[in-house]
Scaffold this motif. Sequence first.
Motif, PDB file in Angstrom:
ATOM      1  N   VAL A   1       2.551  -4.785 -19.820  1.00  0.00           N
ATOM      2  CA  VAL A   1       2.616  -5.270 -18.370  1.00  0.00           C
ATOM      3  C   VAL A   1       3.527  -6.359 -18.301  1.00  0.00           C
ATOM      4  O   VAL A   1       3.152  -7.342 -18.849  1.00  0.00           O
ATOM      5  N   GLU A   2       4.705  -6.376 -17.834  1.00  0.00           N
ATOM      6  CA  GLU A   2       5.314  -7.631 -17.716  1.00  0.00           C
ATOM      7  C   GLU A   2       5.429  -8.330 -16.447  1.00  0.00           C
ATOM      8  O   GLU A   2       5.868  -9.362 -16.275  1.00  0.00           O
ATOM      9  N   GLU A   3       5.239  -7.484 -15.228  1.00  0.00           N
ATOM     10  CA  GLU A   3       5.023  -8.411 -14.255  1.00  0.00           C
ATOM     11  C   GLU A   3       3.911  -7.643 -13.447  1.00  0.00           C
ATOM     12  O   GLU A   3       3.768  -6.489 -13.252  1.00  0.00           O
ATOM     13  N   LEU A   4       2.982  -8.486 -12.858  1.00  0.00           N
ATOM     14  CA  LEU A   4       1.825  -8.058 -11.952  1.00  0.00           C
ATOM     15  C   LEU A   4       1.762  -9.342 -10.966  1.00  0.00           C
ATOM     16  O   LEU A   4       0.922 -10.040 -11.235  1.00  0.00           O
ATOM     17  N   LYS A   5       2.200  -8.992  -9.721  1.00  0.00           N
ATOM     18  CA  LYS A   5       2.108 -10.031  -8.923  1.00  0.00           C
ATOM     19  C   LYS A   5       1.695  -9.632  -7.536  1.00  0.00           C
ATOM     20  O   LYS A   5       2.065  -8.489  -6.971  1.00  0.00           O
ATOM     21  N   VAL A   6       0.827 -10.258  -6.827  1.00  0.00           N
ATOM     22  CA  VAL A   6       0.081  -9.630  -5.718  1.00  0.00           C
ATOM     23  C   VAL A   6       1.098 -10.263  -4.491  1.00  0.00           C
ATOM     24  O   VAL A   6       1.372 -11.278  -4.304  1.00  0.00           O
ATOM     25  N   VAL A   7       1.507  -9.139  -3.646  1.00  0.00           N
ATOM     26  CA  VAL A   7       2.159  -9.472  -2.414  1.00  0.00           C
ATOM     27  C   VAL A   7       1.370  -9.364  -1.316  1.00  0.00           C
ATOM     28  O   VAL A   7       1.495 -10.068  -0.476  1.00  0.00           O
ATOM     29  N   ARG A   8       0.303  -8.670  -1.046  1.00  0.00           N
ATOM     30  CA  ARG A   8      -0.409  -8.280   0.035  1.00  0.00           C
ATOM     31  C   ARG A   8      -1.945  -7.765  -0.405  1.00  0.00           C
ATOM     32  O   ARG A   8      -1.858  -6.902  -1.300  1.00  0.00           O
ATOM     33  N   ALA A   9      -2.781  -8.359   0.046  1.00  0.00           N
ATOM     34  CA  ALA A   9      -4.319  -7.813  -0.073  1.00  0.00           C
ATOM     35  C   ALA A   9      -4.961  -7.960   1.281  1.00  0.00           C
ATOM     36  O   ALA A   9      -5.088  -8.679   1.945  1.00  0.00           O
ATOM     37  N   VAL A  10      -5.527  -6.436   1.680  1.00  0.00           N
ATOM     38  CA  VAL A  10      -6.441  -6.491   2.732  1.00  0.00           C
ATOM     39  C   VAL A  10      -7.411  -5.444   2.483  1.00  0.00           C
ATOM     40  O   VAL A  10      -7.633  -4.791   1.514  1.00  0.00           O
ATOM     41  N   SER A  11      -8.629  -5.615   3.255  1.00  0.00           N
ATOM     42  CA  SER A  11      -9.668  -4.667   3.125  1.00  0.00           C
ATOM     43  C   SER A  11      -9.856  -3.583   4.295  1.00  0.00           C
ATOM     44  O   SER A  11      -8.901  -3.954   5.309  1.00  0.00           O
TER      45      SER A  11
END
Length: 363
Positions: A307-317
């Motif tokens: 895994v070279e990139e793991l970036k959160v852009v949006r998180a919702v429930s």
Amino acid sequence: MYFISRFLLVGLTYLLLLSTGVAGAEASFAEPTEAIVFEGRGIGYESSDPNVVYLRPDRWTLSRNRVFLEPTRDGEGTLYFVVEPRYDAGARYAAAATRTGRRIVFLPLPYVLRRSSLFLSSIVGAILTEVSPSPVSNQSPLIYYKLSVRAVGLDALRDLARSGSSLLGTVEVTHTIRGATVVTSAPLDVRLSESDLLPRKRPSDHGLEWITELLTRNELILDGVLDGPYSLGLWSVDVTKSSIVGELNMALTRLRREGESVVLTANGTNFAHRCRLHIVQTDTDVEFQVDLRLGLRLSLTDMTVAVEELKVVRAVSPSGELSGFVADFINKITDLERVRTRISESISDELRRRVIAGSLFLE
């Protein structure tokens, strides 16, 4: 970790559950039993589960209409294309069965490719390559073709295209029905357009078409990769029963070959996943959705994924906004090297089970 294959037929999602062994596609959760005849022909099988029906391909056609003609010499050329199975009759049966109120899950019948034969006159040219990326059943449904076409053959193919006719052939596959091996065949129908026969160079990812197919039609499921203790400043929590289900958006993912690796890079928010986990200290179950930028590097030599990139852009429930605690937790874990390592190892383990190195990557 395992894959779930997704087929969309007349608006229905068809799920194929594969076990984790190399030949795992032969072992499904329901065994095929009685043949189903629809519109005067066999289109699939009932199963040991009354709510599961298996559908078999009724024909094979061009995959995504991607055809490439590369000129060679004296008006001759090399023609490249890929074919895939179609389930049109099965789709009509599914629609009819659904209208009766019967609740069914429709699955592609597991098969192993036995033979693919395209009927090509020597006047037109010769078949140089007629190969599937992998003999593992349902691992990749694609069949690659490479034809050497004579100058007079190109004229004949253009006449064929203008008349709306097709190159014909047959595809034979084997199924396991009640412990016995059954051979079935379906027509191969390669309908070329006049524009297909204009000179066009193959893109660099043509030999990796099977990966695009695999990633487009499959969801990725990771069980347990988030389990363990986490320190959140003043807080420390233990996570159990974690599960991630997600899929790549290939329209926002670039695929390229770099030496002995295949590299997937994100051109946007290309990975959406649903996550569930249990927090021990509060005895609560948490569910949320995260949109990520995900980049991977697949080694062709030892079938490992990094895994070279793991970036959160949006998180919702599901109910709306996430609590501050959960939001902090998500951002924290995606920055942890051990989480990336565990995700990489899980995907790598699956590839080692399912991929036969050296036969999947075509030049």
